[in-house]
Design a protein around this motif. Sequence first.
Motif, PDB file in Angstrom:
ATOM      1  N   THR A 184       0.819  -1.212   0.000  1.00  0.00           N
ATOM      2  CA  THR A 184       0.000   0.000   0.000  1.00  0.00           C
ATOM      3  C   THR A 184       0.852   1.262   0.000  1.00  0.00           C
ATOM      4  OG1 THR A 184      -0.161  -0.093   2.410  1.00  0.00           O
ATOM      5  CG2 THR A 184      -1.953  -1.092   1.136  1.00  0.00           C
ATOM      6  N   GLY A 185       2.164   1.084  -0.106  1.00  0.00           N
ATOM      7  CA  GLY A 185       3.053   2.241  -0.146  1.00  0.00           C
ATOM      8  C   GLY A 185       3.203   2.949   1.172  1.00  0.00           C
ATOM      9  N   THR A 186       2.957   2.227   2.258  1.00  0.00           N
ATOM     10  CA  THR A 186       3.045   2.831   3.591  1.00  0.00           C
ATOM     11  C   THR A 186       3.930   1.994   4.504  1.00  0.00           C
ATOM     12  OG1 THR A 186       1.034   1.662   4.279  1.00  0.00           O
ATOM     13  CG2 THR A 186       0.768   3.905   3.417  1.00  0.00           C
ATOM     14  N   PRO A 187       5.155   1.731   4.119  1.00  0.00           N
ATOM     15  CA  PRO A 187       6.038   0.926   4.966  1.00  0.00           C
ATOM     16  C   PRO A 187       6.324   1.615   6.289  1.00  0.00           C
ATOM     17  CG  PRO A 187       7.290   2.008   3.242  1.00  0.00           C
ATOM     18  CD  PRO A 187       5.849   2.241   2.930  1.00  0.00           C
ATOM     19  N   GLN A 188       6.700   0.806   7.255  1.00  0.00           N
ATOM     20  CA  GLN A 188       6.962   1.374   8.573  1.00  0.00           C
ATOM     21  C   GLN A 188       8.205   2.267   8.572  1.00  0.00           C
ATOM     22  OE1 GLN A 188       5.747  -1.675   8.061  1.00  0.00           O
ATOM     23  NE2 GLN A 188       4.543  -2.387   9.805  1.00  0.00           N
ATOM     24  N   TYR A 189       9.152   1.942   7.725  1.00  0.00           N
ATOM     25  CA  TYR A 189      10.406   2.692   7.710  1.00  0.00           C
ATOM     26  C   TYR A 189      10.824   3.050   6.287  1.00  0.00           C
ATOM     27  CZ  TYR A 189      10.630   0.807  12.440  1.00  0.00           C
ATOM     28  OH  TYR A 189      10.331   0.466  13.729  1.00  0.00           O
ATOM     29  N   TRP A 190      11.353   4.250   6.150  1.00  0.00           N
ATOM     30  CA  TRP A 190      11.905   4.719   4.883  1.00  0.00           C
ATOM     31  C   TRP A 190      13.378   5.048   5.062  1.00  0.00           C
ATOM     32  CZ3 TRP A 190       9.232   4.506   0.479  1.00  0.00           C
ATOM     33  CH2 TRP A 190       7.832   4.590   0.495  1.00  0.00           C
ATOM     34  N   GLY A 191      14.153   4.789   4.001  1.00  0.00           N
ATOM     35  CA  GLY A 191      15.517   5.256   3.980  1.00  0.00           C
ATOM     36  C   GLY A 191      15.579   6.579   3.241  1.00  0.00           C
ATOM     37  N   GLN A 192      16.747   7.177   3.236  1.00  0.00           N
ATOM     38  CA  GLN A 192      16.890   8.406   2.452  1.00  0.00           C
ATOM     39  C   GLN A 192      16.958   8.026   0.984  1.00  0.00           C
ATOM     40  OE1 GLN A 192      19.519   6.766   3.083  1.00  0.00           O
ATOM     41  NE2 GLN A 192      21.107   7.294   1.626  1.00  0.00           N
ATOM     42  N   GLY A 193      16.636   8.906   0.119  1.00  0.00           N
ATOM     43  CA  GLY A 193      16.620   8.586  -1.298  1.00  0.00           C
ATOM     44  C   GLY A 193      17.993   8.656  -1.931  1.00  0.00           C
ATOM     45  N   THR A 194      18.107   7.986  -3.052  1.00  0.00           N
ATOM     46  CA  THR A 194      19.312   8.070  -3.864  1.00  0.00           C
ATOM     47  C   THR A 194      18.887   8.361  -5.302  1.00  0.00           C
ATOM     48  OG1 THR A 194      21.378   6.947  -4.485  1.00  0.00           O
ATOM     49  CG2 THR A 194      19.433   5.555  -4.273  1.00  0.00           C
ATOM     50  N   GLN A 195      19.511   9.352  -5.902  1.00  0.00           N
ATOM     51  CA  GLN A 195      19.095   9.809  -7.225  1.00  0.00           C
ATOM     52  C   GLN A 195      19.636   8.907  -8.317  1.00  0.00           C
ATOM     53  OE1 GLN A 195      17.162  12.684  -8.208  1.00  0.00           O
ATOM     54  NE2 GLN A 195      17.283  11.660 -10.214  1.00  0.00           N
ATOM     55  N   VAL A 196      18.755   8.508  -9.212  1.00  0.00           N
ATOM     56  CA  VAL A 196      19.146   7.776 -10.413  1.00  0.00           C
ATOM     57  C   VAL A 196      18.713   8.612 -11.610  1.00  0.00           C
ATOM     58  CG1 VAL A 196      18.757   5.724 -11.822  1.00  0.00           C
ATOM     59  CG2 VAL A 196      18.994   5.504  -9.339  1.00  0.00           C
ATOM     60  N   THR A 197      19.667   8.923 -12.463  1.00  0.00           N
ATOM     61  CA  THR A 197      19.377   9.699 -13.661  1.00  0.00           C
ATOM     62  C   THR A 197      19.820   8.915 -14.879  1.00  0.00           C
ATOM     63  OG1 THR A 197      19.703  11.778 -12.453  1.00  0.00           O
ATOM     64  CG2 THR A 197      19.741  11.878 -14.857  1.00  0.00           C
ATOM     65  N   VAL A 198      18.891   8.688 -15.796  1.00  0.00           N
ATOM     66  CA  VAL A 198      19.186   7.944 -17.013  1.00  0.00           C
ATOM     67  C   VAL A 198      19.161   8.918 -18.179  1.00  0.00           C
ATOM     68  CG1 VAL A 198      18.518   6.040 -18.511  1.00  0.00           C
ATOM     69  CG2 VAL A 198      18.114   5.893 -16.031  1.00  0.00           C
ATOM     70  N   SER A 199      20.283   9.024 -18.857  1.00  0.00           N
ATOM     71  CA  SER A 199      20.371   9.935 -19.994  1.00  0.00           C
ATOM     72  C   SER A 199      20.059   9.188 -21.282  1.00  0.00           C
ATOM     73  CB  SER A 199      21.773  10.542 -20.071  1.00  0.00           C
ATOM     74  OG  SER A 199      22.734   9.532 -20.278  1.00  0.00           O
ATOM     75  N   SER A 200      19.429   9.889 -22.214  1.00  0.00           N
ATOM     76  CA  SER A 200      19.051   9.253 -23.482  1.00  0.00           C
ATOM     77  C   SER A 200      20.147   9.400 -24.510  1.00  0.00           C
ATOM     78  CB  SER A 200      17.755   9.881 -23.999  1.00  0.00           C
ATOM     79  OG  SER A 200      17.906  11.272 -24.135  1.00  0.00           O
TER      80      SER A 200
END
Length: 123
Positions: free
Chosen positions: A107-123
């Motif tokens: 449901t997209g409501t986990p008890q714990y979240w980590g910090q995000g990490t950016q992923v960028t895909v170039s074309s």
Amino acid sequence: VQLQASGGGLVQAGGSLRLSCSCTVSGRPFCDSVMGWFRQAPGKEREFVAAANWNGGTTYYSDSVKGRFTISRDYAKNTVYLEMNSVKPDDTAVYYCALGALSRIRTGTPQYWGQGTQVTVSS
């Protein structure tokens, strides 16, 4: 509980990238829950990507990444990995690690979240 994500970066379309997320906690049992990945692209809602049960024996994927991404889990290291292959520009997002019961992950409501990490895909 602390979730530490790493491995993001810039990659060309068609390339590969591996994300890692380590779980640390004073008492071990918490990390035995489902661990997974979500992502959030600019202007879009956060969406589920993949998840794995406590030993990685059961995995779940969104349709958008199935066949291209592989989630795995090292139980001894309390770490979950996301192997991203054949990446596309649409995969560009901030990727978040999460820990929780399967019902909460779904449901997209986990008890714990980590910090995000950016992923960028170039074309």
